[in-house]
Design an enzyme around this catalytic site. Structure first.
Site, short mmCIF file in Angstrom:
data_model
loop_
_atom_site.label_atom_id
_atom_site.label_comp_id
_atom_site.label_asym_id
_atom_site.label_seq_id
_atom_site.Cartn_x
_atom_site.Cartn_y
_atom_site.Cartn_z
N ALA A 1 0.95 -1.20 0.21
CA ALA A 1 0.10 -0.04 -0.09
C ALA A 1 0.84 1.28 -0.10
CB ALA A 1 -0.77 -0.03 1.12
N HIS B 1 6.42 6.16 2.15
CA HIS B 1 7.28 4.93 1.74
C HIS B 1 8.33 5.48 0.58
CE1 HIS B 1 3.93 2.28 2.91
NE2 HIS B 1 4.87 1.99 3.47
N ASP C 1 6.60 5.49 13.29
CA ASP C 1 6.10 4.33 14.15
C ASP C 1 7.68 4.55 15.08
OD1 ASP C 1 4.07 2.78 13.19
OD2 ASP C 1 5.52 3.20 11.47
O1 PAF Z 1 6.15 -0.34 9.52
C1 PAF Z 1 5.71 -1.12 8.86
O2 PAF Z 1 5.36 -1.31 7.73
C2 PAF Z 1 6.11 -2.76 9.48
O3 PAF Z 1 6.07 -2.84 10.98
C3 PAF Z 1 7.25 -3.47 8.85
C4 PAF Z 1 8.49 -2.69 9.59
C5 PAF Z 1 7.28 -3.50 7.42
C6 PAF Z 1 7.45 -4.93 9.59
O4 PAF Z 1 6.37 -5.59 9.09
#
Ligand code: PAF
Length: 284
Positions: free
Chosen positions: A38, A43, A156
């Site tokens: 997604a 990203h 995060d």
């Molecule tokens: O932050 C995320 O998208 C997920 O926790 C990760 C680091 C890809 C692990 O699945």
């Protein structure tokens, strides 16, 4: 060269070897950007940071069942593989690893990695076993790829600190590169889960950052408890019906903070808007 898609460990190793020895030299460095797909703007920023630091950029797409609780959104997590590949390629990604569940967790898989102290607070308290799932997949991806760098977002923040601790304590030779939270024009932290919000939900969510910034502006003149209450009350006034937590902790280690030493503080929040759980954090 166009992006190479690999779906199993053998393909991953072959592709990395080819990139390390092929058009690039043998000393070429590799950065990994683990994702659950997604793909969105945040990203893309991670990919750009990976590109700035390393010769080869590997993105992974894997919705990791181990990090979802029983009643969480694993089954409805947004999937858009074709679009994800296009976006990752357009940002200059060299390899995309898209393993299936059996590749990551084959029959007989019986392991979990835990960073217990940092995982027992904030989101860890509300989502038991979540960080164990994150640590296990991240360890696997770092070891499978042998990446020199791994990029994670500060959105995060707890996850970022846990992964830093994991890498340090396991002596994994990979440098963790953090990037600042990417926000939309209303200050809302960009997340794949924002897709779940309808217009009404979004209007409510657009207040989150303003409320947090207001707390940051007034932090110096208030004690910890009053700041937390101010945020909670402002959240409720803005239409947020369920607050998971509002906490202020030390930015370097997530220790609780006291009014005697309010330095290096961060505000951490998790709220539900309808069924969607949103998290955010800012430096105070
Ligand atoms: O932050 C995320 O998208 C997920 O926790 C990760 C680091 C890809 C692990 O699945």
């Amino acid at each position: 060269m166009s992006v190479e898609i690999v779906r199993d460990l053998r393909g991953l190793h072959t592709s990395i070897a080819r990139h390390r020895n092929g058009p690039l030299n043998t000393a070429a460095s590799l950065a990994i950007v683990p994702t659950m797909g997604a793909i969105h703007k945040a990203h893309e920023k991670l990919i750009m940071e990976a590109k700035r630091n390393a010769d080869i950029v590997l993105a992974t797409i894997f919705v990791n069942p181990m990090q979802f609780g029983k009643n969480e959104d694993f089954n409805k997590y947004p999937k858009s593989e074709e679009e994800d590949i296009k976006r990752l390629e357009s940002k200059g990604c060299n390899i995309i690893y898209i393993p299936n569940v059996e590749t990551i967790y084959p029959d007989g898989f019986d392991l979990s990695i835990n960073v217990p102290k940092l995982s027992s607070i904030l989101c860890g308290k509300k989502r038991p076993a979540h960080f164990e799932g994150v640590c296990t997949i991240v360890t696997k991806l770092l070891l499978q790829s042998g990446a020199d760098y791994a990029v994670f977002g500060e959105k995060d923040y707890q996850q970022l600190l846990i992964i830093k601790r994991l890498v340090k304590n396991l002596d994994i030779p990979c440098q963790i590169l953090p990037i600042e939270t990417v926000r939309d024009e209303n200050g809302l932290a960009i997340s794949s889960r924002n897709q779940y919000l309808n217009t009404e939900n979004r209007n409510i969510a657009n207040n989150i950052n303003k409320i947090m910034k207001n707390a940051a502006d007034n932090y110096k003149n208030k004690d910890i408890e009053s700041t937390i209450n101010l945020v909670k009350n402002n959240f409720l006034d803005s239409g947020i019906k369920k607050i998971d937590y509002v906490e202020i902790r030390k930015g370097e280690n997530l220790d609780v903070i006291s009014n005697n030493d309010k330095s290096n503080a961060r505000l951490f929040i998790a709220v539900y808007i309808s069924d969607t759980r949103l998290i955010d954090n800012i430096k105070l």
